[in-house]
Structure formats: structure tokens, C-alpha cells
Design a protein around this motif. Structure first.
Motif, PDB file in Angstrom:
ATOM      1  N   LYS A 257      52.366  52.924  34.416  1.00  0.00           N
ATOM      2  CA  LYS A 257      51.689  53.702  33.373  1.00  0.00           C
ATOM      3  C   LYS A 257      52.645  54.602  32.597  1.00  0.00           C
ATOM      4  O   LYS A 257      52.245  55.186  31.583  1.00  0.00           O
ATOM      5  CB  LYS A 257      50.595  54.571  34.004  1.00  0.00           C
ATOM      6  N   LEU A 258      53.864  54.731  33.071  1.00  0.00           N
ATOM      7  CA  LEU A 258      54.794  55.712  32.505  1.00  0.00           C
ATOM      8  C   LEU A 258      55.562  55.082  31.351  1.00  0.00           C
ATOM      9  O   LEU A 258      56.691  54.614  31.498  1.00  0.00           O
ATOM     10  CB  LEU A 258      55.746  56.206  33.599  1.00  0.00           C
ATOM     11  N   THR A 278      52.397  45.556  37.260  1.00  0.00           N
ATOM     12  CA  THR A 278      52.135  46.636  36.304  1.00  0.00           C
ATOM     13  C   THR A 278      53.419  47.168  35.678  1.00  0.00           C
ATOM     14  O   THR A 278      53.377  47.789  34.612  1.00  0.00           O
ATOM     15  CB  THR A 278      51.398  47.793  36.992  1.00  0.00           C
ATOM     16  N   LEU A 279      54.546  46.911  36.330  1.00  0.00           N
ATOM     17  CA  LEU A 279      55.818  47.384  35.779  1.00  0.00           C
ATOM     18  C   LEU A 279      56.140  46.726  34.439  1.00  0.00           C
ATOM     19  O   LEU A 279      57.011  47.200  33.707  1.00  0.00           O
ATOM     20  CB  LEU A 279      56.957  47.129  36.765  1.00  0.00           C
ATOM     21  N   SER A 280      55.435  45.675  34.104  1.00  0.00           N
ATOM     22  CA  SER A 280      55.656  45.024  32.807  1.00  0.00           C
ATOM     23  C   SER A 280      55.276  45.933  31.651  1.00  0.00           C
ATOM     24  O   SER A 280      55.651  45.680  30.498  1.00  0.00           O
ATOM     25  CB  SER A 280      54.856  43.725  32.726  1.00  0.00           C
ATOM     26  N   GLU A 283      57.651  49.764  28.600  1.00  0.00           N
ATOM     27  CA  GLU A 283      58.242  49.262  27.359  1.00  0.00           C
ATOM     28  C   GLU A 283      59.568  49.931  27.007  1.00  0.00           C
ATOM     29  O   GLU A 283      60.379  49.347  26.293  1.00  0.00           O
ATOM     30  CB  GLU A 283      57.252  49.455  26.207  1.00  0.00           C
ATOM     31  N   GLN A 284      59.814  51.146  27.501  1.00  0.00           N
ATOM     32  CA  GLN A 284      61.051  51.860  27.170  1.00  0.00           C
ATOM     33  C   GLN A 284      62.106  51.739  28.268  1.00  0.00           C
ATOM     34  O   GLN A 284      63.201  52.284  28.119  1.00  0.00           O
ATOM     35  CB  GLN A 284      60.744  53.344  26.930  1.00  0.00           C
ATOM     36  N   LEU A 285      61.808  51.022  29.345  1.00  0.00           N
ATOM     37  CA  LEU A 285      62.709  50.984  30.494  1.00  0.00           C
ATOM     38  C   LEU A 285      64.033  50.312  30.145  1.00  0.00           C
ATOM     39  O   LEU A 285      64.072  49.210  29.605  1.00  0.00           O
ATOM     40  CB  LEU A 285      62.038  50.238  31.649  1.00  0.00           C
ATOM     41  N   GLN A 301      58.315  36.814  36.988  1.00  0.00           N
ATOM     42  CA  GLN A 301      58.495  36.369  35.606  1.00  0.00           C
ATOM     43  C   GLN A 301      58.345  37.511  34.605  1.00  0.00           C
ATOM     44  O   GLN A 301      58.988  37.508  33.554  1.00  0.00           O
ATOM     45  CB  GLN A 301      57.471  35.260  35.280  1.00  0.00           C
ATOM     46  N   PHE A 302      57.529  38.510  34.932  1.00  0.00           N
ATOM     47  CA  PHE A 302      57.255  39.568  33.953  1.00  0.00           C
ATOM     48  C   PHE A 302      58.487  40.405  33.627  1.00  0.00           C
ATOM     49  O   PHE A 302      58.480  41.169  32.656  1.00  0.00           O
ATOM     50  CB  PHE A 302      56.124  40.480  34.435  1.00  0.00           C
ATOM     51  N   VAL A 303      59.570  40.288  34.413  1.00  0.00           N
ATOM     52  CA  VAL A 303      60.781  41.048  34.111  1.00  0.00           C
ATOM     53  C   VAL A 303      61.248  40.759  32.693  1.00  0.00           C
ATOM     54  O   VAL A 303      61.811  41.626  32.011  1.00  0.00           O
ATOM     55  CB  VAL A 303      61.886  40.718  35.138  1.00  0.00           C
ATOM     56  N   GLY A 304      61.003  39.550  32.216  1.00  0.00           N
ATOM     57  CA  GLY A 304      61.401  39.186  30.855  1.00  0.00           C
ATOM     58  C   GLY A 304      60.674  39.963  29.778  1.00  0.00           C
ATOM     59  O   GLY A 304      61.086  39.933  28.605  1.00  0.00           O
ATOM     60  N   LYS A 305      59.608  40.681  30.134  1.00  0.00           N
ATOM     61  CA  LYS A 305      58.883  41.482  29.154  1.00  0.00           C
ATOM     62  C   LYS A 305      59.513  42.864  28.940  1.00  0.00           C
ATOM     63  O   LYS A 305      59.116  43.581  28.008  1.00  0.00           O
ATOM     64  CB  LYS A 305      57.428  41.657  29.597  1.00  0.00           C
TER      65      LYS A 305
END
Length: 472
Positions: A257-258, A278-280, A283-285, A301-305
Motif C-alpha cells: 500500500k505504500l 501486493t508488492l506489485s 510504483e515508486q520502488l 512474475q509481478f516483479v516486472g511491474k
């Protein structure tokens, strides 16, 4: 050492008023209150080992300033000087702290003090944080007691009474005990750094009350238990560093959520998988570090997001399965560290086309097949590219052999184009002599994607080796 400043101030009082020479706009001279000036001399006398300091700086706010003291003019009528900052550290070389340096109760005589920063001062004589003293410093906005090995004891709950505090940095000391739960009441706190101490117990769930917090650093302690889901309430947080503790369980899904989060470091703990999807939402990470945790899952797979990701590090996490194709979306990635895992499959050629990638470590996995990274990529990274310790890796490009002096990617030549080499040769090593003398029938050659010249040369070599073998 406090007796000398008391004598000196007494001398000034007997000689006349303690006046600091600056004039206000209406012509009145600006003074500092006698009690406040006395308190300043007593505080610095408890820190500094040079008894001549007070003589050299009798008016430290104006005519004889000292770099460690800053003052501001109050809004009284007539206006007066007030001490608002005391800083002692290696950037101010003289005078140095004395071996018996301590925090003086005379800090209470400085009611306008906003910043107190003490670096590398409490070195030998034990110093603790007085609950009475700290709770009464209501004007403080910035408290930094850093790199003081003799500063020990527990964090007093009275810290929470400093309601205006924005920065609390108590890093690199010898503090112990638990983090008090009422620390969540410090509603104006923007930075909390308790790293490099001996703090134990769990992170209190009340930490979610720090709604203005942008930096949380609890690294290098002996904290344990699960990371509370209440960290998901820190909506302004940009950096979370919980590395080198004893945290268990999985990553809290609420971290996703952060949406202002730039850095997460959970390395060197006991955190297990799966990695929450949820880590997907981060957006600023830019930095995701989780080295040396028993995650024991595939790379999701979501790491690519995570399109802004610059550094992804999951070394020694028991990761399994192949490198996901979604990594090809990380155009801003500069460092990828996935070494010392159990990854399988091939090294995807797309890694060599990521425009910003400047460090790639895939060593000590179970990767196999033909290593076909672009030669320009190999040359550009040099030693920052490491694929050693993957027994099944080989290459069909003999030019890779020429780059042995500048990289860690040397692998045996693929002698079987239909699959990876079957032997035990480690990347960077030469095959055993017994392997090179096996019959040609064991290595059927087929035309590969290389040039016809390479194919014909290999065919000629095969004929010679076969003829010699039959002659024997």
C-alpha cells in the motif's frame, strides 16, 4: 569542568550586564538571558575537554561565535538571543570531547533548543538517556546521538513526550531493550533511525501511528517476530530498512500500500515466502533487497511491474525455477543479484539488452544451456558479470574464451548443440583431459547457428581426433 564556566559567567555579571553586541533595527542592543548563557556554558563544559573554551567564546552567539552553537533572535520586546542548536562532532575538530563527557541536566536551561546533535563523543564513560531530562526538552525538533559507543541503557518512554520532534537518530550506540510502544504517539516524526544497536523484542504495532514518517531504519539490531502489518499505515514512508535482525514470517502484504516507497531492505533475516503479490503496487520502488532469507519460492512474475526498479537483490534466498520473462520490462534496472540460489533453466539473452544493467550476478545456481549474452554486454560489465558455479552452462561462441581476463563468464564450449554439456566443468575452468579424449561418437556434431567457417573447422577437428583415436 562546569565550575569554570560558572566562575566566568559570575565574572561577567559582576563586571556588568551580559550583553551581546548586535543591535536590533530600532537601535537596542540584543542581549542573552544570564540563566540561558549560564546553561550553555554548563552544557558545553560537560562535553568539552578544553577549559579555555569559555574564555575564547564569551559571547558564542555574536561577537565570539563557535561553529557548534547557533542562536536565533526571539520575538520578545526587547528582542533577545536564544540558543537553538548545539552540535558536537568530528567536523568540529576543537575542542574535543573529554573522556568523561555526559549529558548535563543544564539542558533544561535552554528552553529554545531545537537541535541537539552529538557525534562520537561518549566513548569511554557510560552514559544513559535520562527519562526526566529527555521528556522535558519540549522544544527539540532534531535529536541525533550517533556513534557513541558508551551510550547504553534502554530507550526511555519519555521520548514520546517530545511532541515537536521531527528527526530522532540514535544510530551506532549500545542501546538495548525494547522499542517503547508509545513511540507511535510522536505524530510529527519524519525520520526514525535506531540502527546499529542491541535493541530486542518486536516492532510495536503502534508504529503505524507515525503517519508523517518518511525514513524508518531499524537495521543491525536483534529485533524478532513478524514485521507488523501496521507498517502499511505509513503512507509517506520512502525508506524501510529492517536488515540484519531476526524477523520471521512472510513479508507483510500491507507493504504494497505504500505507494511512495523507494527502498525496502529486509536482508539477513529469517523471512520466508511467498513474496506477496501486493508488492506489485509499489510504483515508486527503486531498491528491493532481501538477501539471505529462506524465501524458497520462485521469482514472481509481478516483479516486472516494478518499472522504476534500479536494484533487485535476492542472493541466498533458496529461489527456484527459471528467470521470469517479466524481468525484461525493467528498463531502469542497474543491478541484479540472484546468486547462491537454486535457479534452473537458461540465462535469458534479454538480460544483455537491458539498457541500464551494469551489474549481473547469477553465480552458484543450477542454470544450464548455451550462454548467449551479447559480446558488447560481456565486455561492458567485465568483472561485474558473474555466472560462475553453474555447471550446466556452456557457450557456442569461442570468442567468450578471449574475455577471461576481464570477466567471470568463461564457460566451456558447447560440444553438443542439442543441449547443455553433460560434464562437471565449472564456469571459468578447463575440461579434464579424460573428457577431451572421449570417442567422437559421444559428441555428434550438428550444424549450429554459427558461421559455416566455424562449422567446417569443428568438422575438421573432429575428423583428426577420430583418426587418432582409431590409430590407438
Amino acid at each position: 569542568m562546569a565550575s569554570f564556566p560558572l566562575f566566568f559567567v559570575g565574572f561577567l555579571v559582576l563586571a556588568g550586564e551580559v550583553v551581546l553586541g548586535q543591535q536590533s533595527s530600532d537601535g537596542f542592543q540584543i542581549e542573552m538571558g544570564k540563566e540561558e548563557l549560564l546553561g550553555l556554558f554548563e552544557v558545553l563544559g560537560a562535553f568539552l575537554g578544553d577549559s579555555s573554551w569559555a574564555q575564547e567564546h564569551p559571547q558564542p552567539c555574536d561577537e565570539t561565535p563557535w561553529p557548534g552553537v547557533q542562536c536565533e533572535i526571539g520575538d520578545e520586546n526587547p528582542p533577545m538571543f536564544h540558543v537553538t542548536k548545539i552540535h558536537i562532532g568530528p567536523d568540529i575538530l576543537t575542542p574535543a570531547c573529554k573522556s568523561s563527557a555526559t549529558l548535563s541536566e543544564s539542558l533544561l536551561k535552554l528552553p529554545y533548543l531545537k537541535t541537539l546533535s552529538i557525534f562520537n563523543c561518549f566513548l569511554t564513560s557510560p552514559v544513559t538517556l535520562s527519562p526526566t531530562l529527555l521528556g522535558a526538552l519540549s522544544s527539540l525538533e532534531h535529536l541525533a546521538l550517533v556513534s557513541n559507543p558508551a551510550l547504553s541503557g534502554e530507550l526511555p518512554p519519555s521520548l514520546a513526550k517530545i511532541s515537536n520532534l521531527r528527526v530522532l537518530s540514535l544510530s551506532q550506540n549500545n542501546l538495548l531493550g525494547k522499542i517503547p510502544g508509545n513511540i507511535g504517539g510522536m505524530v510529527n516524526l519524519e525520520q526514525l533511525d535506531l540502527s546499529y544497536n542491541n535493541l530486542s523484542g518486536q516492532i510495536p504495532v503502534e508504529i503505524g501511528g507515525l503517519r508523517t514518517l518518511s525514513i524508518l531504519d531499524l537495521s543491525w539490531n536483534v529485533l524478532e517476530g513478524q514485521v507488523p502489518g501496521s507498517v502499511g499505515q505509513l503512507q509517506l514512508i520512502q525508506k524501510i530498512d529492517l536488515s540484519s535482525n531476526r524477523f520471521t514470517g512472510s513479508m507483510p502484504p500491507d507493504i504494497g500500500k505504500l505507494n511512495k516507497l523507494v527502498l525496502v531492505d529486509l536482508s539477513h533475516n529469517l523471512i520466508n515466502g511467498p513474496i506477496p503479490e501486493t508488492l506489485s503496487g509499489l510504483e515508486q520502488l527503486q531498491y528491493l533487497v532481501a538477501d539471505n532469507n529462506p524465501i524458497n519460492t520462485e521469482i514472481p512474475q509481478f516483479v516486472g511491474k516494478l518499472m522504476k526498479l534500479k536494484s533487485l537483490s535476492f542472493s541466498g534466498c533458496g529461489l527456484t525455477g527459471p528467470l521470469p520473462n517479466s524481468l525484461s520490462s525493467l528498463k531502469n534496472l542497474t543491478a541484479l543479484s540472484l546468486d547462491n540460489n537454486s535457479l534452473t533453466g537458461t540465462v535469458p539473452p534479454y538480460l544483455g539488452t537491458l539498457p541500464s544493467l551494469n551489474q549481473l550476478n547469477l553465480s552458484n545456481n543450477q542454470l544450464s544451456g548455451d550462454l548467449s549474452l551479447p559480446e558488447e554486454f560481456i565486455e561492458r560489465l567485465g568483472k561485474r558479470l558473474d555466472v560462475r558455479g553453474n555447471d550446466g552452462l556452456c557457450t557456442s561462441n569461442p570468442l567468450y574464451k578471449k574475455k577471461s581476463s576481464s570477466s567471470n563468464v568463461i564457460t566451456p564450449l558447447c560440444l553438443n548443440a542439442s543441449g547443455p554439456r553433460d560434464g562437471k566443468t565449472l564456469a571459468g575452468e578447463h575440461p579434464n583431459e579424460s573428457d577431451t579424449m572421449k570417442p567422437c561418437s559421444q559428441y555428434p556434431l550438428q550444424k549450429s547457428s554459427g558461421s559455416s567457417w566455424s562449422y567446417e573447422k569443428l568438422n575438421s577437428c573432429s575428423f583428426v581426433v577420430c583418426f587418432l583415436y582409431l590409430m590407438l
